[in-house]
Design a protein around this motif. Structure first.
Motif, short mmCIF file in Angstrom:
data_model
loop_
_atom_site.label_atom_id
_atom_site.label_comp_id
_atom_site.label_asym_id
_atom_site.label_seq_id
_atom_site.Cartn_x
_atom_site.Cartn_y
_atom_site.Cartn_z
N VAL A 1 -22.86 -18.61 -65.23
CA VAL A 1 -21.89 -19.71 -65.19
C VAL A 1 -22.43 -20.84 -64.33
N GLN A 2 -22.64 -22.00 -64.96
CA GLN A 2 -23.00 -23.19 -64.20
C GLN A 2 -22.69 -24.42 -65.04
N PRO A 3 -22.37 -25.54 -64.39
CA PRO A 3 -22.15 -26.77 -65.15
C PRO A 3 -23.44 -27.21 -65.84
N TRP B 1 -27.46 -32.15 -58.62
CA TRP B 1 -27.82 -32.93 -59.80
C TRP B 1 -28.55 -34.23 -59.44
N LYS B 2 -28.74 -34.44 -58.15
CA LYS B 2 -29.36 -35.68 -57.69
C LYS B 2 -30.69 -35.41 -56.99
N GLY B 3 -31.33 -34.29 -57.34
CA GLY B 3 -32.59 -33.94 -56.69
C GLY B 3 -32.43 -33.68 -55.22
N ASN C 1 -15.14 -22.93 -65.58
CA ASN C 1 -16.42 -22.93 -66.29
C ASN C 1 -16.63 -21.60 -67.00
N ALA C 2 -16.24 -20.51 -66.34
CA ALA C 2 -16.39 -19.18 -66.94
C ALA C 2 -15.55 -19.06 -68.20
N TRP C 3 -14.30 -19.56 -68.16
CA TRP C 3 -13.46 -19.46 -69.37
C TRP C 3 -14.08 -20.27 -70.51
N ASP C 4 -14.65 -21.43 -70.19
CA ASP C 4 -15.36 -22.19 -71.23
C ASP C 4 -16.52 -21.38 -71.80
N ALA C 5 -17.29 -20.74 -70.92
CA ALA C 5 -18.45 -19.97 -71.37
C ALA C 5 -18.04 -18.78 -72.22
N LEU C 6 -16.89 -18.20 -71.92
CA LEU C 6 -16.41 -17.05 -72.68
C LEU C 6 -15.73 -17.45 -73.99
N GLY C 7 -15.57 -18.75 -74.20
CA GLY C 7 -14.93 -19.22 -75.43
C GLY C 7 -13.42 -19.13 -75.39
N ILE C 8 -12.84 -19.03 -74.19
CA ILE C 8 -11.39 -18.99 -74.05
C ILE C 8 -10.84 -20.42 -74.14
N PRO C 9 -9.91 -20.68 -75.05
CA PRO C 9 -9.40 -22.06 -75.20
C PRO C 9 -8.83 -22.58 -73.89
N ARG C 10 -9.09 -23.85 -73.63
CA ARG C 10 -8.56 -24.47 -72.42
C ARG C 10 -7.05 -24.58 -72.48
N LEU D 1 -20.43 -34.75 -66.38
CA LEU D 1 -19.33 -35.55 -65.86
C LEU D 1 -18.05 -35.33 -66.67
N ALA D 2 -18.20 -35.13 -67.97
CA ALA D 2 -17.03 -34.83 -68.80
C ALA D 2 -16.44 -33.47 -68.42
N GLN D 3 -17.30 -32.49 -68.14
CA GLN D 3 -16.82 -31.18 -67.70
C GLN D 3 -16.01 -31.32 -66.40
N PHE D 4 -16.59 -31.99 -65.43
CA PHE D 4 -15.92 -32.14 -64.14
C PHE D 4 -14.66 -32.98 -64.24
#
Length: 385
Positions: A316-318, A106-108, A156-165, A327-330
């Motif tokens: 799947v990627q941030p 993310w920093k080039g 990240n995958a569970w977020d992408a699949l719409g699975i509640p945290r 940053l909120a994801q991490f």
């Protein structure tokens, strides 16, 4: 000027060379970490050979690190700060041991942020303090280095699949009550393809925790792995494990699910063939026409991948564009979920660690070994004691 040793990538598809480079000062929200161990990932081999994410050379690459925080920038939560968030992580220079996900992508690919060096800058949200278990000991540097990517990818995958945290309360008006009732009545499985990889093993562990919640999003964890690793994958929490080398593996999974009275609508492809995952999900489309099945793919989705009606594939990627969102994801993945899970020991580093070298000069050989293929093993290079 203070300097440190780094494994420099001079150009695309060349070996690393060791050079001294200036040690940076952390900016706002950053940690300076004295790197102790690095874990190797398939993305490291792609970056070395094909220049993935790299905008200019020479540079420093790598993602997974463990080490000691030696300096912090403005705004980093430290023990003396009054942030009003006693539940969040804090970082104390000279004392806090961390595992961290390097932010070079993310920093080039600014070399200050690459993992393969003795000192590395990391946003504090990308780091998790390593808990001290007292007389029970603590995680080793090598074990801690295996965690960041392995944890981030399945969460990240569970977020992408719409699975509640986990530990997330969903407001009643967000989900239709009738549909929520239907979901609870169903028996369904999450399929993890390639469960003996590092992200696959952690996928099984995190899926087990989801399955065991009071109102679980799925009722069983299915997985594929080589036959030699079935017992290990079951020990991590899989209910059924299938041999991906079996030419009839797709048919075996479908038959087992029907025998169990289970529907498979979600799949995490940690490693392997997308077409096989699509075939499994497609088999349950006839009875699930009103719902879209989803595959969260850790490998990039091939441009020529088959399109299956009613089956969506998500890479799947941030977040790559909005820094605040990333940053909120991490902060959740590392500073909340992983920190709490380590503190109460609901997960363990997986798979088993193999130290392939000591010193940055062994990185080339380590990545070469990774390219030759490993199974149910995480390769680690010890950078410093």
């Amino acid at each position: 000027m203070t300097t440190h040793l780094a494994a420099i990538l001079p150009s695309k598809n060349t070996p690393f060379t060791l050079q001294n480079r200036p040690t940076p000062t952390p900016g706002p929200g950053e940690l300076l970490i004295a790197v102790k161990s690095v874990a190797l990932n398939p993305a490291d081999t792609i970056m070395r050979s094909h220049g993935l994410f790299i905008q200019s050379y020479p540079t420093v690459i790598g993602f997974d690190i463990s080490g000691l925080v030696i300096d912090v920038g403005e705004g980093v939560p430290v023990p003396a700060s009054n942030r009003g968030d006693s539940e969040g992580p804090v970082f104390e220079p000279g004392l806090t041991r961390v595992a961290a996900y390097a932010a070079a992508a993310w920093k080039g690919c600014d070399p200050d942020y690459g993992a393969f060096q003795e000192k590395c800058l990391v946003p504090w949200e990308h780091a998790v303090p390593i808990p001290d278990y007292g007389e029970g000991g603590s995680l080793s540097w090598n074990e801690a280095a295996t965690l960041p990517v392995a944890v981030q990818v399945p969460l990240n995958a569970w977020d992408a699949l719409g699975i509640p945290r986990m530990d997330t309360i969903i407001e009643p008006d967000i989900i239709d009550a009738n549909e929520q009732g239907k979901q609870r009545q169903k028996k369904n499985a999450l399929l993890i393809w390639g469960a003996s990889s590092s992200v696959g093993t952690m996928g099984v562990q995190t899926a087990r925790l989801l399955r065991d919640e009071q109102n679980p999003p799925f009722t069983a964890v299915y997985a594929t792995a080589g036959a030699a690793n079935h017992s290990y994958i079951r020990s991590l929490g899989a209910d059924r494990v299938f041999d991906y080398k079996n030419p009839n593996v797709v048919e075996d999974i479908i038959a087992a699910a029907r025998e169990d009275g289970i529907v498979i609508r979600h799949c995490f492809l940690a490693v392997g063939q997308l077409a096989q995952c699509q075939a499994v999900l497609e088999a349950f489309r006839e009875s699930e026409k009103h719902e879209t099945s989803k595959i969260a793919s850790a490998p990039p989705v091939p441009a020529d991948a088959k399109v299956v009606n009613g089956v969506e594939t998500i890479f799947v990627q941030p977040c790559m564009d909005e820094e605040a969102e990333r940053l909120a994801q991490f902060r959740y993945w590392m500073g909340t979920w992983l920190r709490k899970s380590l503190e109460i020991k609901t997960i363990r580093p997986s798979p088993e660690v193999e130290v392939v070298g000591r010193g940055l000069e062994t990185l080339n050989a380590g990545l070469d070994e990774l390219l030759r293929g490993v199974s149910c093993t995480k390769l680690v290079v010890e950078v410093a004691k």
